[in-house]
Design a protein around this motif. Sequence first.
Motif, mmCIF file in Angstrom:
data_model
loop_
_atom_site.group_PDB
_atom_site.id
_atom_site.type_symbol
_atom_site.label_atom_id
_atom_site.label_comp_id
_atom_site.label_asym_id
_atom_site.label_seq_id
_atom_site.Cartn_x
_atom_site.Cartn_y
_atom_site.Cartn_z
ATOM 1 N N ALA A 188 -22.338 -12.838 -42.275
ATOM 2 C CA ALA A 188 -21.512 -14.036 -42.125
ATOM 3 C C ALA A 188 -21.926 -15.102 -43.135
ATOM 4 O O ALA A 188 -21.076 -15.810 -43.700
ATOM 5 C CB ALA A 188 -21.631 -14.569 -40.702
ATOM 6 N N VAL A 240 -20.365 -14.313 -46.423
ATOM 7 C CA VAL A 240 -18.938 -14.636 -46.424
ATOM 8 C C VAL A 240 -18.729 -16.129 -46.649
ATOM 9 O O VAL A 240 -17.883 -16.545 -47.451
ATOM 10 C CB VAL A 240 -18.278 -14.193 -45.096
ATOM 11 N N GLY A 284 -16.392 -19.827 -47.867
ATOM 12 C CA GLY A 284 -16.338 -20.881 -46.872
ATOM 13 C C GLY A 284 -15.880 -22.214 -47.434
ATOM 14 O O GLY A 284 -15.952 -22.470 -48.641
ATOM 15 N N THR A 341 -18.158 -25.856 -43.916
ATOM 16 C CA THR A 341 -18.907 -24.723 -43.355
ATOM 17 C C THR A 341 -20.163 -24.452 -44.179
ATOM 18 O O THR A 341 -21.203 -24.079 -43.631
ATOM 19 C CB THR A 341 -18.048 -23.440 -43.294
ATOM 20 N N GLN A 346 -19.615 -10.114 -35.318
ATOM 21 C CA GLN A 346 -18.578 -9.611 -36.220
ATOM 22 C C GLN A 346 -17.587 -8.850 -35.365
ATOM 23 O O GLN A 346 -17.924 -7.809 -34.808
ATOM 24 C CB GLN A 346 -19.226 -8.734 -37.286
ATOM 25 N N VAL A 390 -17.357 -13.956 -37.087
ATOM 26 C CA VAL A 390 -16.254 -13.790 -38.032
ATOM 27 C C VAL A 390 -15.378 -12.675 -37.468
ATOM 28 O O VAL A 390 -15.884 -11.623 -37.076
ATOM 29 C CB VAL A 390 -16.754 -13.468 -39.450
ATOM 30 N N LEU A 428 -9.033 -13.651 -41.807
ATOM 31 C CA LEU A 428 -10.410 -13.788 -41.340
ATOM 32 C C LEU A 428 -10.609 -15.190 -40.790
ATOM 33 O O LEU A 428 -10.234 -16.178 -41.433
ATOM 34 C CB LEU A 428 -11.392 -13.530 -42.476
ATOM 35 N N LEU A 444 -13.348 -17.921 -38.563
ATOM 36 C CA LEU A 444 -14.657 -18.271 -38.039
ATOM 37 C C LEU A 444 -14.448 -18.827 -36.635
ATOM 38 O O LEU A 444 -13.701 -19.803 -36.455
ATOM 39 C CB LEU A 444 -15.327 -19.320 -38.927
ATOM 40 N N ILE A 477 -10.696 -18.672 -42.766
ATOM 41 C CA ILE A 477 -11.555 -18.521 -43.946
ATOM 42 C C ILE A 477 -10.699 -17.936 -45.063
ATOM 43 O O ILE A 477 -10.106 -16.868 -44.905
ATOM 44 C CB ILE A 477 -12.747 -17.590 -43.671
ATOM 45 N N ILE A 487 -13.776 -9.888 -45.354
ATOM 46 C CA ILE A 487 -14.832 -9.451 -44.439
ATOM 47 C C ILE A 487 -15.673 -8.322 -45.042
ATOM 48 O O ILE A 487 -16.702 -7.939 -44.474
ATOM 49 C CB ILE A 487 -14.245 -9.025 -43.077
#
Length: 605
Positions: A139, A142, A147, A151, A172, A222, A239, A241, A293, A303
């Motif tokens: 995460a 990612v 982000g 974030t 996840q 995520v 995707l 968060l 995201i 992802i």
Amino acid sequence: MRIEEGFQQTPYTEPNAYTTDSVLPSLLKRLLPADALREVESDLVRFGGEGLAELREMNAKAAEPQLIQYDNWGRRVDELRTSEGWREVKAYLQREGIPGIFYERRYDAHSRVYGFAKHLLSSGSSSVMYCPLGMADGAARVLELSGSPATKRDILPRLISRDPEIAFTAGQWMTERPGGSDVSQTETVARPVPDATSPYGPVYSIDGFKWFSSATDSDVAVALARTGSVASGSRGLSLLLIPLRRPLIRPTNEPRPSALTNNIRIHRLKNKVGTKIVPTAELELAGAEGYLIGEPGAGVKLIAPVLNITRMHSAVTSIGSLRRCIAIATAFSHVRRLPGKEMLNENVVHVAELAKATVVYRALTHMVFGAVLLLGKTECGVATEEEAMRLRLLTPAVKSFAADRASYVMEECMSLLGGQGYMEETEFGTIIKDAWVEKIWEGTAAVLALDMIRATSKPGVLGAFVSWANSTISSCPTELARRLSVPLDTLRKGLNEIHSTYTTRSITLALRPALMLFSHVTSALYLLEHTVWAHANSEPTAETDIEVFRRWVQENGLDQAMQDVQRAKAANASRPKADTQIVYGAGPERESPKAHLAEKVTAHL
């Protein structure tokens, strides 16, 4: 006779996990710059000794989680209770720099090697804590790549923090009831919330059911959710968060709220074969708030770093669990005497079995850390295009191969203690059952074999691997090549078989054998790379490295792997029908699997 009378077996004591390891000290000497090695090695010596002793005391207190769904007044509370040991192990590893080491990047691309060395040493002694920590790592990557500024400011630092008071772990969420690994059948839907604002990204309301949520005590997840039409398949997934509890950022002295605060219901905890300590749950999302995201519809691509990183964590967990089993069996051999005879460490038959296990451990460790170094180079932007392509092939291969080979050898190690190995007190049962999940988590061998087909279909990928392989074989000096002529010849044949197999696009029945052959050859190449280095530098381990390479190629199934591929490629069209009859019985009503099944599934990956 009282229990205190008669023969008394001397208990074994596990020595320093790093200094007595058969692979890591020499491997790190080759992979790390000299100044980095000096700093890293002192920490690994401490961690492998007193560090692991402290960790095991915490781990002994870990117990299965509990889910309290209703309070005594009948109100839904969904209170997840984890044990003191579980929380202590998590905090301890976070303080040790997992996953912080990876993102501090003090040693640049080699930070991955350092951090995963600590992971390897502590696997089998940490209640599968690398599940939530590995997903926190994924995460974090990612958010680092995709982000929002908020974030990166508020959440990313917590995912990689060494301070357990503020550190986050992550989940996840991909797996759902209809599709398993086929995310194109995702039922979870995310809808934009009009007029809602958040610094973390566009706000969405999420409804669905996630079938496997590992580490449900995490702070964020995520998750893939459908923002496009069902007909768009995986191209309609985005995707998000998702905070597991709200408010996400709160004072450290406040009690942790229930998941209900974000409209997430914990349906039940999974009753698993192993990994009992990990709180894995089925989750109902009923209007949970989440933050987009990246761009809508780009979920599968975004992802991917999570999958790549968690697959690496899975591979390291497999070999780390094997290391612990070998360490226990080796320690026992120093204290157990055969009735009226020699110690086990003096018995040639017993030592031969330990040697077989150690050869496998060496091969797997060299292969996995070859991929780990490539991951570090890629993240730091110093990998060549060919190295990035090789990492694409290695990621599914190391995850699958390490789980497959390590599981079998762990069971052999258990048998080396006889009846005592079957006792829970020796921890073999827990380590082995926990390690079994690595055959399934983040993709079974069948799924990863299909991923290999997808990877090799990309222009230049297979060629980059073959070029590196030939270069590695050619690096063997003449004198050493003469000594290793037989295994080198076998290795060349295996490489040729890999090339011909993956350039033949219709290899349905050879999918899994091809993955195994690729892994056998690749692990041999990494062993050879180390052997050439040890020989050239007159390392104390040089002769042992030569013998390990020879045994791995000639005695550990590379020839058999080639035969399996050749047999599968030669199978005629009647094979699927015969398979069906063997499994389900003969009869006109039985239909054989479609020959193009693999191609259909590949399209969904």
